[in-house]
Design a protein around this motif. Structure first.
Motif, PDB file in Angstrom:
ATOM      1  N   HIS A   1       0.674  -0.946   0.056  1.00 45.29           N
ATOM      2  CA  HIS A   1       0.047  -0.174   0.228  1.00 45.29           C
ATOM      3  C   HIS A   1       0.892   1.309  -0.140  1.00 45.29           C
TER       4      HIS A   1
ATOM      5  N   TYR B   1       2.482   5.011  -2.726  1.00 48.12           N
ATOM      6  CA  TYR B   1       1.847   6.169  -2.763  1.00 48.12           C
ATOM      7  C   TYR B   1       3.453   6.357  -3.353  1.00 48.12           C
TER       8      TYR B   1
ATOM      9  N   SER C   1      -7.867   8.148   1.070  1.00 44.30           N
ATOM     10  CA  SER C   1      -8.493   8.594   2.040  1.00 44.30           C
ATOM     11  C   SER C   1      -7.733   8.390   3.414  1.00 44.30           C
ATOM     12  N   SER C   2      -6.314   7.238   2.980  1.00 40.73           N
ATOM     13  CA  SER C   2      -5.369   6.768   4.153  1.00 40.73           C
ATOM     14  C   SER C   2      -4.291   7.584   4.364  1.00 40.73           C
TER      15      SER C   2
ATOM     16  N   ASN D   1      -9.665   3.847   2.063  1.00 38.32           N
ATOM     17  CA  ASN D   1     -10.900   4.558   1.710  1.00 38.32           C
ATOM     18  C   ASN D   1     -12.109   3.889   2.233  1.00 38.32           C
TER      19      ASN D   1
HETATM   20  C1  LIG Z   1     -12.436  10.490  -6.364  1.00 32.27           C
HETATM   21  C2  LIG Z   1     -11.667   9.076  -6.414  1.00 32.27           C
HETATM   22  C3  LIG Z   1     -11.645   8.271  -7.915  1.00 32.27           C
HETATM   23  C4  LIG Z   1     -10.793   7.347  -7.783  1.00 32.27           C
HETATM   24  N1  LIG Z   1     -10.807   6.477  -9.383  1.00 32.27           N
HETATM   25  C5  LIG Z   1     -10.240   5.788  -9.913  1.00 32.27           C
HETATM   26  C6  LIG Z   1     -10.334   4.907 -11.242  1.00 32.27           C
HETATM   27  O1  LIG Z   1     -10.613   4.865 -11.477  1.00 32.27           O
HETATM   28  N2  LIG Z   1      -9.250   3.720 -11.042  1.00 32.27           N
HETATM   29  C7  LIG Z   1      -8.106   2.946 -10.405  1.00 32.27           C
HETATM   30  O2  LIG Z   1      -8.576   1.982  -9.958  1.00 32.27           O
HETATM   31  N3  LIG Z   1      -8.423   3.225  -8.422  1.00 32.27           N
HETATM   32  C8  LIG Z   1      -9.598   4.763  -8.193  1.00 32.27           C
HETATM   33  N4  LIG Z   1      -9.457   4.974  -7.404  1.00 32.27           N
HETATM   34  C9  LIG Z   1      -8.800   4.024  -6.501  1.00 32.27           C
HETATM   35  C10 LIG Z   1      -7.712   5.881  -5.697  1.00 32.27           C
HETATM   36  O3  LIG Z   1      -6.633   5.658  -6.979  1.00 32.27           O
HETATM   37  C11 LIG Z   1      -7.074   4.587  -4.393  1.00 32.27           C
HETATM   38  O4  LIG Z   1      -6.396   3.834  -4.593  1.00 32.27           O
HETATM   39  C12 LIG Z   1      -7.432   4.461  -3.178  1.00 32.27           C
HETATM   40  O5  LIG Z   1      -8.624   5.401  -3.176  1.00 32.27           O
HETATM   41  C13 LIG Z   1      -7.595   3.710  -2.055  1.00 32.27           C
HETATM   42  O6  LIG Z   1      -7.351   4.500  -1.569  1.00 32.27           O
HETATM   43  P1  LIG Z   1      -6.730   4.382   0.350  1.00 32.27           P
HETATM   44  O7  LIG Z   1      -5.117   4.500  -0.017  1.00 32.27           O
HETATM   45  O8  LIG Z   1      -7.175   5.005   1.190  1.00 32.27           O
HETATM   46  O9  LIG Z   1      -6.634   2.971   0.316  1.00 32.27           O
HETATM   47  C14 LIG Z   1     -10.054   6.184  -6.824  1.00 32.27           C
HETATM   48  C15 LIG Z   1     -10.644   6.934  -5.449  1.00 32.27           C
HETATM   49  C16 LIG Z   1     -11.273   8.134  -5.531  1.00 32.27           C
HETATM   50  C17 LIG Z   1     -11.327   8.809  -4.152  1.00 32.27           C
END
Ligand SMILES: Cc1cc2nc3c(=O)[nH]c(=O)nc-3n(C[C@H](O)[C@H](O)[C@H](O)COP(=O)(O)O)c2cc1C
Length: 367
Positions: free
Chosen positions: A136, A140, A190-191, A286
């Motif tokens: 994870h 990032y 969100s993380s 998230n």
């Molecule tokens: C508004 C929004 C749009 C996103 N669009 C995509 C997308 O098109 N394709 C994808 O694989 N992940 C998408 N994501 C996922 C994020 O890039 C990220 O991998 C995910 O939110 C993990 O978050 P975390 O680090 O909080 O767990 C999206 C997230 C958000 C909030």
């Protein structure tokens, strides 16, 4: 409260199955003709941005998907004012390819492209397309290098960069994008790692739907960190909007969406996103706290509670603005009809309430 009007974006339905994982009727289609018309309706209705999605494989109701940069360009070509945010996944894209593609699109469209750097949650997808799956926080770290490289290529000649994931030697991109200093860079998450990245490098932070208190806590955290870094970041929040003439009608639609949820698809999605966040050490990813009902909308859009009458929704949007939200990213059941309705019935009320809120603040300051 900020004097800048709150902005609106909508999710581009470029994946099949609509924006809820439910067998309820959804008059939303993923084809290009539907999407071109939707983009035109949206810009006319007062939406400033459209957000495309990137998916490489089928799953969880999204069996077909159009590629995000390609569809973003097609939507820009069909509109005049709308900005389209193309989702890009580091790994399949390198920063140099993204910088080059988007610079050309920016030139062709009078400076209307933006980018959403997604860090990835779908391990099976990575495996299917032969992409190594990083932990994870490593995902990032790679995304942050990607963004630094993108900005460097877009703004400097003879750009050099020596990172752990990407390397550049004296590279000059020509032509550069039209937008100055560069097209806007969004990211999702969100993380802790997502928020820290936003507080260092992104122009915009998109987060999943949440309660007002949950959103405020994230914004306070990000803005405090960004200030320490001498950076400023704007915030967009996801919301699934169900606007109907009565609250009862709107609630009935929500109940029907959940009652008709595609049980297997939601549970499969839940397993995948929970395992994607498992390496997020603090457990605030998230979907860390999402219930089955929340996950019927991919990005927890019901939680923001923009479900009710136009007046109720407008009041809740202004409350979001009061805690620091700059943009509402909206999803709808029947996109074309409901984007039009939102522009006609909800948006004017938001603008009225914003003016009232500023006037009240000025009166209080003079008293
Ligand atoms: C508004 C929004 C749009 C996103 N669009 C995509 C997308 O098109 N394709 C994808 O694989 N992940 C998408 N994501 C996922 C994020 O890039 C990220 O991998 C995910 O939110 C993990 O978050 P975390 O680090 O909080 O767990 C999206 C997230 C958000 C909030």
């Amino acid at each position: 409260m900020s004097q800048t009007p709150i902005k609106f974006a909508y999710w581009v339905p470029n994946v099949s199955g609509g924006l809820v994982v439910s067998k309820i009727e959804q008059r939303t289609h993923w084809d290009i003709d539907y999407n071109r018309k939707l983009a035109q309706i949206a810009e006319h209705a007062g939406f400033e941005y459209a957000l495309s999605q990137i998916r490489f494989t089928a799953g969880y109701g999204a069996d077909n998907q159009h590629e995000s940069v390609t569809i973003s360009h097609a939507l820009l070509a069909a509109t005049e004012k709308l900005k389209v945010i193309a989702a890009i996944l580091p790994g399949p894209w390198s920063p140099v390819l993204a910088a080059k593609q988007l610079a050309s699109i920016d030139q062709f469209t009078n400076g209307r492209i933006a980018v959403n750097i997604v860090s990835g949650w779908f391990k099976s997808e990575f495996r299917a397309i032969g992409e190594p799956w990083l932990d994870h926080d490593e995902r990032y770290r790679r995304s942050e290098e990607f963004i630094r490289a993108l900005k460097g290529i877009w703004t400097q000649d003879n750009f050099s960069f020596y990172g752990d994931f990407y390397r550049f030697h004296d590279y000059t991109l020509k032509p550069k994008p039209l937008q100055q200093p560069h097209p806007e860079i969004f990211q999702g998450g969100s993380s802790r790692a997502a928020r820290d990245m936003a507080s260092r490098v992104s122009d915009w932070y998109f987060t999943n739907g949440n309660s007002l208190e949950g959103i405020k806590a994230q914004i306070d955290d990000i803005r405090a960190k960004a200030a320490l870094n001498g950076h400023s970041v704007k915030v967009g929040v996801n919301a699934f909007v169900i606007a109907r003439e009565t609250e009862a009608e709107a609630q009935a639609v929500l109940e029907e969406i959940i009652a008709k949820a595609d049980f297997d698809a939601v549970n499969g999605f839940s397993r995948e996103v929970k395992s994607a966040g498992a390496a997020s050490p603090e457990g605030e990813g998230n979907w860390a706290k999402s219930t089955f009902e929340d996950l019927v909308q991919y990005n927890d859009g019901f939680k923001t509670n923009l479900i009710g009458t136009p007046q109720q929704i407008a009041e809740r949007i202004v409350a979001l603005k009061a805690v620091g939200v700059d943009l509402v990213l909206s999803g709808f059941l029947h996109c074309q009809e409901e984007v039009e309705y939102f522009g006609r019935r909800v948006l004017p009320l938001v603008r009225e309430l914003e003016v009232q809120a500023v006037a009240t603040k000025e009166e209080a300051a003079q008293a």
